[in-house]
Motif scaffolding. Structure first.
Motif, PDB file in Angstrom:
ATOM      1  N   LYS A  17       0.823  -1.212   0.000  1.00 24.34           N
ATOM      2  CA  LYS A  17       0.000   0.000   0.000  1.00 24.34           C
ATOM      3  C   LYS A  17       0.855   1.259   0.000  1.00 24.34           C
ATOM      4  CE  LYS A  17      -4.604  -0.998   1.695  1.00 24.34           C
ATOM      5  NZ  LYS A  17      -5.662  -0.558   2.638  1.00 24.34           N
ATOM      6  N   GLN A  18       0.317   2.260  -0.679  1.00 19.78           N
ATOM      7  CA  GLN A  18       0.910   3.588  -0.662  1.00 19.78           C
ATOM      8  C   GLN A  18      -0.229   4.573  -0.527  1.00 19.78           C
ATOM      9  OE1 GLN A  18       2.983   4.908  -4.233  1.00 19.78           O
ATOM     10  NE2 GLN A  18       4.489   5.973  -2.970  1.00 19.78           N
ATOM     11  N   GLY A  19      -0.224   5.322   0.520  1.00 15.27           N
ATOM     12  CA  GLY A  19      -1.329   6.228   0.761  1.00 15.27           C
ATOM     13  C   GLY A  19      -2.544   5.489   1.303  1.00 15.27           C
ATOM     14  N   VAL A  20      -3.715   6.035   1.042  1.00 12.14           N
ATOM     15  CA  VAL A  20      -4.950   5.500   1.616  1.00 12.14           C
ATOM     16  C   VAL A  20      -5.516   4.355   0.793  1.00 12.14           C
ATOM     17  CG1 VAL A  20      -7.317   6.070   2.303  1.00 12.14           C
ATOM     18  CG2 VAL A  20      -5.485   7.741   2.632  1.00 12.14           C
ATOM     19  N   VAL A  21      -5.546   4.507  -0.541  1.00 12.66           N
ATOM     20  CA  VAL A  21      -6.227   3.503  -1.366  1.00 12.66           C
ATOM     21  C   VAL A  21      -5.330   2.816  -2.380  1.00 12.66           C
ATOM     22  CG1 VAL A  21      -8.481   4.605  -1.124  1.00 12.66           C
ATOM     23  CG2 VAL A  21      -6.971   5.279  -3.002  1.00 12.66           C
ATOM     24  N   GLU A  22      -4.196   3.406  -2.721  1.00 16.14           N
ATOM     25  CA  GLU A  22      -3.347   2.812  -3.754  1.00 16.14           C
ATOM     26  C   GLU A  22      -2.637   1.570  -3.221  1.00 16.14           C
ATOM     27  OE1 GLU A  22      -3.076   3.538  -6.802  1.00 16.14           O
ATOM     28  OE2 GLU A  22      -3.545   5.637  -7.142  1.00 16.14           O
ATOM     29  N   GLU A  23      -2.811   0.446  -3.942  1.00 17.71           N
ATOM     30  CA  GLU A  23      -2.112  -0.776  -3.572  1.00 17.71           C
ATOM     31  C   GLU A  23      -1.436  -1.355  -4.809  1.00 17.71           C
ATOM     32  OE1 GLU A  23      -2.705  -4.884  -0.988  1.00 17.71           O
ATOM     33  OE2 GLU A  23      -4.411  -3.552  -1.337  1.00 17.71           O
ATOM     34  N   PHE A  24      -0.182  -1.741  -4.676  1.00 19.66           N
ATOM     35  CA  PHE A  24       0.627  -2.159  -5.811  1.00 19.66           C
ATOM     36  C   PHE A  24       1.054  -3.615  -5.675  1.00 19.66           C
ATOM     37  CE2 PHE A  24       0.980   2.384  -5.454  1.00 19.66           C
ATOM     38  CZ  PHE A  24       0.908   2.830  -6.767  1.00 19.66           C
ATOM     39  N   SER A  25       1.222  -4.244  -6.820  1.00 17.48           N
ATOM     40  CA  SER A  25       1.664  -5.640  -6.868  1.00 17.48           C
ATOM     41  C   SER A  25       3.069  -5.701  -7.447  1.00 17.48           C
ATOM     42  CB  SER A  25       0.703  -6.458  -7.747  1.00 17.48           C
ATOM     43  OG  SER A  25       1.190  -7.767  -7.921  1.00 17.48           O
ATOM     44  N   ASN A  26       3.766  -6.788  -7.136  1.00 18.31           N
ATOM     45  CA  ASN A  26       5.101  -6.970  -7.719  1.00 18.31           C
ATOM     46  C   ASN A  26       5.075  -7.917  -8.908  1.00 18.31           C
ATOM     47  OD1 ASN A  26       4.673  -9.422  -6.496  1.00 18.31           O
ATOM     48  ND2 ASN A  26       6.625  -9.464  -5.395  1.00 18.31           N
ATOM     49  N   ARG A  27       3.863  -8.281  -9.385  1.00 15.90           N
ATOM     50  CA  ARG A  27       3.738  -9.133 -10.568  1.00 15.90           C
ATOM     51  C   ARG A  27       2.700  -8.530 -11.502  1.00 15.90           C
ATOM     52  NH1 ARG A  27       0.153 -14.407  -8.465  1.00 15.90           N
ATOM     53  NH2 ARG A  27      -1.798 -13.227  -8.195  1.00 15.90           N
ATOM     54  N   VAL A  28       2.627  -9.043 -12.702  1.00 21.54           N
ATOM     55  CA  VAL A  28       1.624  -8.579 -13.665  1.00 21.54           C
ATOM     56  C   VAL A  28       0.230  -8.894 -13.141  1.00 21.54           C
ATOM     57  CG1 VAL A  28       0.622  -9.041 -15.932  1.00 21.54           C
ATOM     58  CG2 VAL A  28       3.097  -8.704 -15.710  1.00 21.54           C
ATOM     59  N   GLU A  29      -0.633  -7.902 -13.196  1.00 21.44           N
ATOM     60  CA  GLU A  29      -2.025  -8.070 -12.794  1.00 21.44           C
ATOM     61  C   GLU A  29      -2.946  -7.648 -13.939  1.00 21.44           C
ATOM     62  OE1 GLU A  29      -2.786  -9.565 -10.169  1.00 21.44           O
ATOM     63  OE2 GLU A  29      -1.045  -9.363  -8.835  1.00 21.44           O
ATOM     64  N   PRO A  30      -4.084  -8.335 -14.104  1.00 22.98           N
ATOM     65  CA  PRO A  30      -4.503  -9.487 -13.320  1.00 22.98           C
ATOM     66  C   PRO A  30      -3.653 -10.714 -13.642  1.00 22.98           C
ATOM     67  CG  PRO A  30      -5.977  -9.218 -15.177  1.00 22.98           C
ATOM     68  CD  PRO A  30      -5.051  -8.037 -15.198  1.00 22.98           C
ATOM     69  N   HIS A  31      -3.645 -11.650 -12.711  1.00 20.96           N
ATOM     70  CA  HIS A  31      -2.919 -12.898 -12.925  1.00 20.96           C
ATOM     71  C   HIS A  31      -3.925 -14.001 -13.238  1.00 20.96           C
ATOM     72  CE1 HIS A  31       0.004 -16.064 -12.581  1.00 20.96           C
ATOM     73  NE2 HIS A  31      -0.712 -16.667 -11.643  1.00 20.96           N
ATOM     74  N   SER A  32      -3.726 -14.666 -14.379  1.00 27.47           N
ATOM     75  CA  SER A  32      -4.559 -15.809 -14.748  1.00 27.47           C
ATOM     76  C   SER A  32      -3.710 -17.061 -14.538  1.00 27.47           C
ATOM     77  CB  SER A  32      -5.010 -15.700 -16.208  1.00 27.47           C
ATOM     78  OG  SER A  32      -5.876 -16.760 -16.547  1.00 27.47           O
ATOM     79  N   SER A  33      -4.015 -17.784 -13.506  1.00 32.07           N
ATOM     80  CA  SER A  33      -3.103 -18.835 -13.025  1.00 32.07           C
ATOM     81  C   SER A  33      -2.875 -19.954 -14.028  1.00 32.07           C
ATOM     82  CB  SER A  33      -3.637 -19.418 -11.713  1.00 32.07           C
ATOM     83  OG  SER A  33      -4.924 -19.992 -11.906  1.00 32.07           O
ATOM     84  N   GLY A  34      -3.811 -20.200 -14.934  1.00 33.84           N
ATOM     85  CA  GLY A  34      -3.634 -21.310 -15.859  1.00 33.84           C
ATOM     86  C   GLY A  34      -3.099 -20.918 -17.218  1.00 33.84           C
TER      87      GLY A  34
END
Length: 371
Positions: free
Chosen positions: A158-175
């Motif tokens: 999280k950064q700030g109130v609402v911003e949330e970041f991932s360290n991988r490509v999103e969305p992730h489609s597992s299959g």
């Protein structure tokens, strides 16, 4: 008729999706309708070919997104996406998004190499890095890693109130990593695909090895076998080592006299290129196969490349009319496929496809009054 010891397990088709530059919407609507028809006929898959700066599908991902909402079962693939035109990270995001929208039905087919006629477009495609771009296997390998969910960076959270970041490509489609395909035309590429956990797309164009006799079917067989050998010894846990063959077949069982004449002219014009190696690399083209479904099945059973596979994605001819594709697909599904031992998936008698005039009506409805 010869008999196959291995019935055809999966039957698909490939389309280029041509359109009139003065009315591109109608051509795209035709492509969507052709894929809808394919699902109703029981085809297992539909594949889209890229055509950049031409009058064909330039954005297969957008087409797959649209058709995913008009179909429920048929798998959707690209054959192939030339990675030289793509940013792997952005492409990974788009593919995962469409795969989720489609319920896990996407089959991305990929290739590497410098974009076609690169000198004419590099100033717009890569204005600041044209001479530095890497068009090697590393580009498609990077896409595969990103799709698999490997980290892009260390930063996340999280950064700030609402911003949330991932360290991988999103969305992730597992299959989505498993159904990645590589379009290989050479033995080197086939071996690389097998060793790196990709399925193999083998089409109607191949490159022979040096001093190899220019016999298309035998060379295709040797490439498929080399691919399987590489896959078997790769140790890749996610490598199913599937192989799909793509040839142009034109069944004429239910074609009209005019259609048969047109189809034969098309084949006659293209046949000379299949008689001898082409270009500095000795590129070989497979001849188009035309005739009744029984005649085509007989030729396929005698084809050394076809004997190696139990999946195909037959290529629809270029520049035909919508009604021609309806006839060809219907004959493939109802006559040629069964002659090859294939069973349609969820087959139902197809309803009459929506008329192309529907898209024209929508265009008129969007046109402001007085224009």
């Amino acid at each position: 008729m010869p008999h196959s010891s291995r019935p055809l397990r999966k039957l698909g088709f490939l389309t280029i999706g041509l359109f009139d530059p003065a009315d591109p919407a109608a051509g795209h609507e035709s492509t969507l309708q052709v894929i809808e028809l394919g699902e109703r006929l029981g085809f297992d898959s539909a594949w889209l070919r890229h055509r950049h700066l031409q009058f064909g599908i330039s954005s297969p991902i957008a087409i797959m997104a649209a058709v995913s909402q008009r179909t429920s079962r048929i798998e959707l693939g690209t054959a192939v996406t030339p990675m030289g035109w793509e940013n792997p990270l952005r492409l990974a995001e788009d593919l995962a998004t469409v795969d989720l929208l489609a319920g896990g039905r996407i089959n991305p087919g990929l290739s590497v190499g410098e974009p076609m006629r690169y000198d004419t477009v590099k100033h717009e495609l890569y204005p600041d890095s044209a001479e530095l771009e890497d068009f090697s296997y590393a580009r498609v390998d990077r896409l595969a890693r990103l799709i698999a969910g490997e980290p892009v960076r260390e930063f996340s959270g999280k950064q700030g109130v609402v911003e949330e970041f991932s360290n991988r490509v999103e969305p992730h489609s597992s299959g989505l990593r498993e159904p990645l395909w590589y379009g290989a035309a050479s033995k080197k590429s086939a071996i690389w695909a097998g060793a790196n956990g990709f399925n193999l797309l083998s089409s109607s164009v191949i490159f022979p090895e040096a001093n190899q006799e220019p016999a298309f079917a035998q060379i295709q067989r040797s490439q498929i076998r080399a691919y399987r050998d590489a896959a078997a010894t790769s140790g890749q846990s996610h490598a199913p080592a599937r192989v799909s063959q793509g040839l142009v077949v034109i069944p004429t069982d239910s074609a009209s006299v005019k259609q048969r004449e047109k189809y034969q002219r098309y084949v006659d014009e293209r046949t000379p290129r299949a008689r001898a190696p082409q270009g500095p690399r000795g590129m070989l083209f497979a001849p188009d196969i035309i005739g009744t479904s029984d005649q085509i099945a007989e030729q396929l059973y005698a084809h050394a490349g076809f004997q190696e596979v139990d999946e195909v994605a037959f290529a629809l001819p270029f520049s035909f009319d919508h009604e021609d594709y309806v006839q060809i697909l219907t004959d493939i599904a109802t006559k040629l496929g069964p002659a090859l031992g294939w069973t349609p998936a969820g087959y139902a008698i197809p309803a009459c496809p929506r008329p192309l005039q529907a898209v024209e009506r929508r265009q008129r409805q969007r046109t402001p009054l007085g224009t």
